[in-house]
Write a protein that holds these residues in place. Structure first.
Motif, mmCIF file in Angstrom:
data_model
loop_
_atom_site.group_PDB
_atom_site.id
_atom_site.type_symbol
_atom_site.label_atom_id
_atom_site.label_comp_id
_atom_site.label_asym_id
_atom_site.label_seq_id
_atom_site.Cartn_x
_atom_site.Cartn_y
_atom_site.Cartn_z
ATOM 1 N N SER A 188 0.825 -1.214 0.000
ATOM 2 C CA SER A 188 0.000 0.000 0.000
ATOM 3 C C SER A 188 0.859 1.263 0.000
ATOM 4 N N PRO A 189 1.686 1.437 -1.046
ATOM 5 C CA PRO A 189 2.661 2.531 -1.028
ATOM 6 C C PRO A 189 2.051 3.912 -0.933
ATOM 7 N N GLY A 190 0.803 4.099 -1.411
ATOM 8 C CA GLY A 190 0.230 5.430 -1.390
ATOM 9 C C GLY A 190 -0.739 5.658 -0.251
ATOM 10 N N LEU A 191 -0.889 4.704 0.644
ATOM 11 C CA LEU A 191 -1.876 4.816 1.712
ATOM 12 C C LEU A 191 -1.260 4.449 3.053
ATOM 13 N N ARG A 192 -1.753 5.087 4.082
ATOM 14 C CA ARG A 192 -1.339 4.759 5.447
ATOM 15 C C ARG A 192 -2.576 4.305 6.213
ATOM 16 N N PHE A 193 -2.687 3.009 6.448
ATOM 17 C CA PHE A 193 -3.850 2.457 7.138
ATOM 18 C C PHE A 193 -3.625 2.458 8.646
ATOM 19 N N GLU A 194 -4.642 2.926 9.353
ATOM 20 C CA GLU A 194 -4.685 2.880 10.815
ATOM 21 C C GLU A 194 -5.963 2.166 11.225
ATOM 22 N N PRO A 195 -6.008 1.578 12.420
ATOM 23 C CA PRO A 195 -7.251 0.918 12.845
ATOM 24 C C PRO A 195 -8.434 1.894 12.788
ATOM 25 N N GLU A 236 -10.756 -3.760 13.923
ATOM 26 C CA GLU A 236 -10.233 -4.902 13.178
ATOM 27 C C GLU A 236 -9.973 -4.554 11.718
ATOM 28 N N ALA A 237 -10.562 -3.463 11.237
ATOM 29 C CA ALA A 237 -10.359 -3.004 9.866
ATOM 30 C C ALA A 237 -9.399 -1.827 9.867
ATOM 31 N N ALA A 258 -9.104 16.830 -15.586
ATOM 32 C CA ALA A 258 -8.581 17.783 -16.560
ATOM 33 C C ALA A 258 -7.779 18.889 -15.883
ATOM 34 N N ARG A 259 -7.899 18.997 -14.568
ATOM 35 C CA ARG A 259 -7.156 20.007 -13.796
ATOM 36 C C ARG A 259 -6.462 19.300 -12.628
ATOM 37 N N PRO A 260 -5.436 18.504 -12.912
ATOM 38 C CA PRO A 260 -4.811 17.708 -11.853
ATOM 39 C C PRO A 260 -4.199 18.538 -10.729
ATOM 40 N N ASP A 261 -3.874 19.799 -11.009
ATOM 41 C CA ASP A 261 -3.314 20.665 -9.970
ATOM 42 C C ASP A 261 -4.387 21.539 -9.314
ATOM 43 N N GLY A 262 -5.650 21.304 -9.669
ATOM 44 C CA GLY A 262 -6.750 22.077 -9.107
ATOM 45 C C GLY A 262 -7.233 21.509 -7.791
ATOM 46 N N PRO A 263 -8.483 21.796 -7.411
ATOM 47 C CA PRO A 263 -9.018 21.306 -6.134
ATOM 48 C C PRO A 263 -8.925 19.788 -6.016
ATOM 49 N N GLN A 264 -8.714 19.338 -4.792
ATOM 50 C CA GLN A 264 -8.586 17.911 -4.504
ATOM 51 C C GLN A 264 -9.744 17.460 -3.610
ATOM 52 N N VAL A 265 -9.988 16.154 -3.594
ATOM 53 C CA VAL A 265 -11.009 15.594 -2.727
ATOM 54 C C VAL A 265 -10.415 14.395 -1.999
ATOM 55 N N ASP A 266 -10.731 14.265 -0.719
ATOM 56 C CA ASP A 266 -10.236 13.162 0.105
ATOM 57 C C ASP A 266 -11.266 12.039 0.132
ATOM 58 N N LEU A 267 -10.830 10.839 -0.263
ATOM 59 C CA LEU A 267 -11.704 9.670 -0.282
ATOM 60 C C LEU A 267 -11.458 8.817 0.952
ATOM 61 N N SER A 268 -12.540 8.420 1.600
ATOM 62 C CA SER A 268 -12.457 7.571 2.787
ATOM 63 C C SER A 268 -12.368 6.115 2.368
ATOM 64 N N VAL A 269 -11.299 5.428 2.783
ATOM 65 C CA VAL A 269 -11.010 4.049 2.369
ATOM 66 C C VAL A 269 -10.981 3.155 3.601
ATOM 67 N N ALA A 270 -11.518 1.942 3.474
ATOM 68 C CA ALA A 270 -11.444 0.944 4.547
ATOM 69 C C ALA A 270 -10.998 -0.388 3.948
ATOM 70 N N ARG A 271 -10.269 -1.160 4.754
ATOM 71 C CA ARG A 271 -9.748 -2.448 4.285
ATOM 72 C C ARG A 271 -9.841 -3.498 5.378
ATOM 73 N N ARG A 272 -10.326 -4.662 5.004
ATOM 74 C CA ARG A 272 -10.243 -5.868 5.825
ATOM 75 C C ARG A 272 -9.165 -6.747 5.210
ATOM 76 N N ALA A 273 -8.020 -6.871 5.878
ATOM 77 C CA ALA A 273 -6.918 -7.638 5.327
ATOM 78 C C ALA A 273 -7.276 -9.122 5.262
ATOM 79 N N ALA A 274 -6.719 -9.816 4.273
ATOM 80 C CA ALA A 274 -6.933 -11.260 4.130
ATOM 81 C C ALA A 274 -6.557 -11.970 5.425
ATOM 82 N N THR A 275 -7.416 -12.867 5.884
ATOM 83 C CA THR A 275 -7.168 -13.543 7.159
ATOM 84 C C THR A 275 -6.113 -14.636 7.040
#
Length: 467
Positions: free
Chosen positions: A21-28, A34-35, A47-64
């Motif tokens: 996960s090189p571009g993400l930092r996962f915390e509990p 547990e996720a 079309a405007r990569p240097d324009g306004p940004q949006v933060d996406l909320s990501v969750a992960r359940r790692a393979a058991t």
């Protein structure tokens, strides 16, 4: 023998190393430790990569079982408006133990939803009442257009630039940015309902990055809004017919032996007069559209006993005396940006309504898609996802699941989408009732798991019996 064969296939599967996960930092996650939870920042407008940004909320359940990990299974529960991050957190309630063992289950809230810069609106600040009735006369159409324009401006000012970029094409580019941030060459995907739209668009645009894809309860994005409304009306009428048949065969049904069609017609008439309120909410009027919406949603599970009790409760209500009205709701920019064909005149609304009534003479509504009709009148924003036939040319074989009697995404949708795929999709039919197929029966789970784990698709046209 079949179980032994599947076991052999699973033993031969390649094992992928756990993602760094090189571009993400996962915390509990705060609510589900547990996720793991993380934030991915992406451009609002590619079309405007240097324009306004949006933060996406990501969750992960790692393979058991990391030693047998296959890769990432990206998920989306649909809506639009469902939280895919929560869907991933809840993965143990949804997926089999073998899927949980071998995949990281990952979901992100699509932009404008949940924890990903959700759309904010304040209807109390508009200075306009929500229009009453249907926008099928010039006066009412004008009132809806004025209200929607005011609401759109309010939502846009409170939400920011992302308000005008919450379409499916933006969503699938976010999905691919997430894939890259996870360090994965390819992903597997499970999408349900509106999530099947994201899956289809991802398979078209990024097919080479797909290992496996399951689309469950299928949206047909090849049609403009009037066609979607007519198909949705047929699906609603079909579930009502199934309910009437069940009630007639089931002595414990609260309406057993009654003329349910006549009762529903009376409830619709009372709702139009403002004589009904939402059960347990005496200050909230029940409109004809909301009556149809709640009717259809009782068919999701399905829960026919509760549907019967709901109708019986409404039938016993004294007159509420609201007068004909409509409840105010937030604007839903996703639908306005994802689908074309929004009515431009009152005459067009009347024509669509006539098609809906012909397709659903009892329910007389397309509750899932009617939201797009009423909220997108007067829409002045972009339409970024025009309807086109699905062409997943570069994707692997896609597994499609659909109930024979689905109250929301009718079976005809899946048949049409499979045809558009030109041999790139396999349709599995659950010969029962409800919205969402994977967890229905041992048959539906086994077929889906065999595909996701071993890339073994059943023959096209395979059926799982109803239970």
């Amino acid at each position: 023998m079949r179980k032994l064969a599947l076991a052999v296939v699973l033993l031969l599967l390649p094992v992928a190393p756990a993602s760094a996960s090189p571009g993400l930092r996962f915390e509990p996650c705060a609510d589900v430790p547990e996720a793991g939870c993380a934030t991915l920042r992406v451009p609002v407008d590619r079309a405007r990569p240097d324009g306004p940004q949006v933060d996406l909320s990501v969750a992960r359940r790692a393979a058991t079982d990391p030693s047998r990990r296959i890769g990432v299974l990206m998920v989306n529960p649909g809506g639009p408006g469902g939280s895919a991050a929560q869907f991933a957190k809840d993965a143990p309630k949804l997926f089999s133990t073998e899927i949980l063992a071998r995949f990281d289950i990952v979901g992100h809230d699509p932009r404008g939803i949940g924890g990903s810069s959700p759309i904010y609106c304040d209807t109390s600040a508009l200075g306009l009442p929500h229009p009453a009735g249907r926008p099928d006369t010039p006066e009412r159409f004008g009132a809806f257009a004025a209200y929607n324009r005011a609401l759109t401006e309010d939502c846009r000012s409170r939400t920011g630039p992302v308000f005008d970029r919450v379409d499916a094409q933006s969503a699938v580019r976010d999905m691919d940015d997430l894939r890259k941030a996870l360090g994965e060459r390819e992903i597997s995907y499970y999408g349900m309902s509106y999530g099947t739209l994201y899956g289809q668009k991802y398979a078209e645009r990024f097919g080479r990055n797909v290992r496996a894809m399951v689309i469950d309860s299928v949206v047909d994005a090849s049609m403009p809004l009037p066609g979607l409304m007519e198909a949705g009306a047929r699906a609603g009428e079909d579930i009502f017919t199934e309910f009437v048949r069940w009630c007639g065969d089931t002595p414990s049904c609260a309406l057993h032996g009654k003329d349910i069609h006549a009762l529903y017609a009376e409830l619709r008439a009372r709702a139009a007069r403002g004589d009904l309120h939402v059960p347990d909410l005496p200050d909230q009027p029940l409109t004809p559209g909301e009556l149809a919406n709640r009717t259809v949603r009782h068919g999701y599970a399905p829960d026919f006993p509760r549907m019967a009790e709901y109708f019986a409760t409404l039938s016993g209500q004294p007159a509420a005396g609201f007068g004909a009205t409509a409840a105010s709701r937030q604007s839903f920019a996703v639908l306005c940006q994802d689908f074309s064909g929004h009515p431009r005149t009152a005459a067009e609304v009347a024509a669509v309504d006539a098609r809906v009534r012909a397709a659903a003479p009892t329910v007389q509504a397309s509750p899932i898609w009617d939201l797009a009709l009423t909220r997108c009148i007067g829409w002045q924003g972009p339409v970024l996802n025009p309807p086109t036939p699905w062409q997943p040319v570069k994707a692997p074989q896609v597994l499609m699941l659909n109930s024979r009697h689905d109250p929301s995404t009718g079976y005809e949708n899946a048949v049409n989408v499979r045809r558009q795929a030109r041999g790139k999709a396999t349709l599995v039919t659950y010969d029962g009732t409800g919205h969402g197929v994977y967890r229905r029966t041992p048959c539906t789970r086994a077929v889906t798991d065999a595909y996701l784990l071993g890339l073994t698709a059943p023959r096209d046209g395979f059926h799982c019996p109803a239970v």
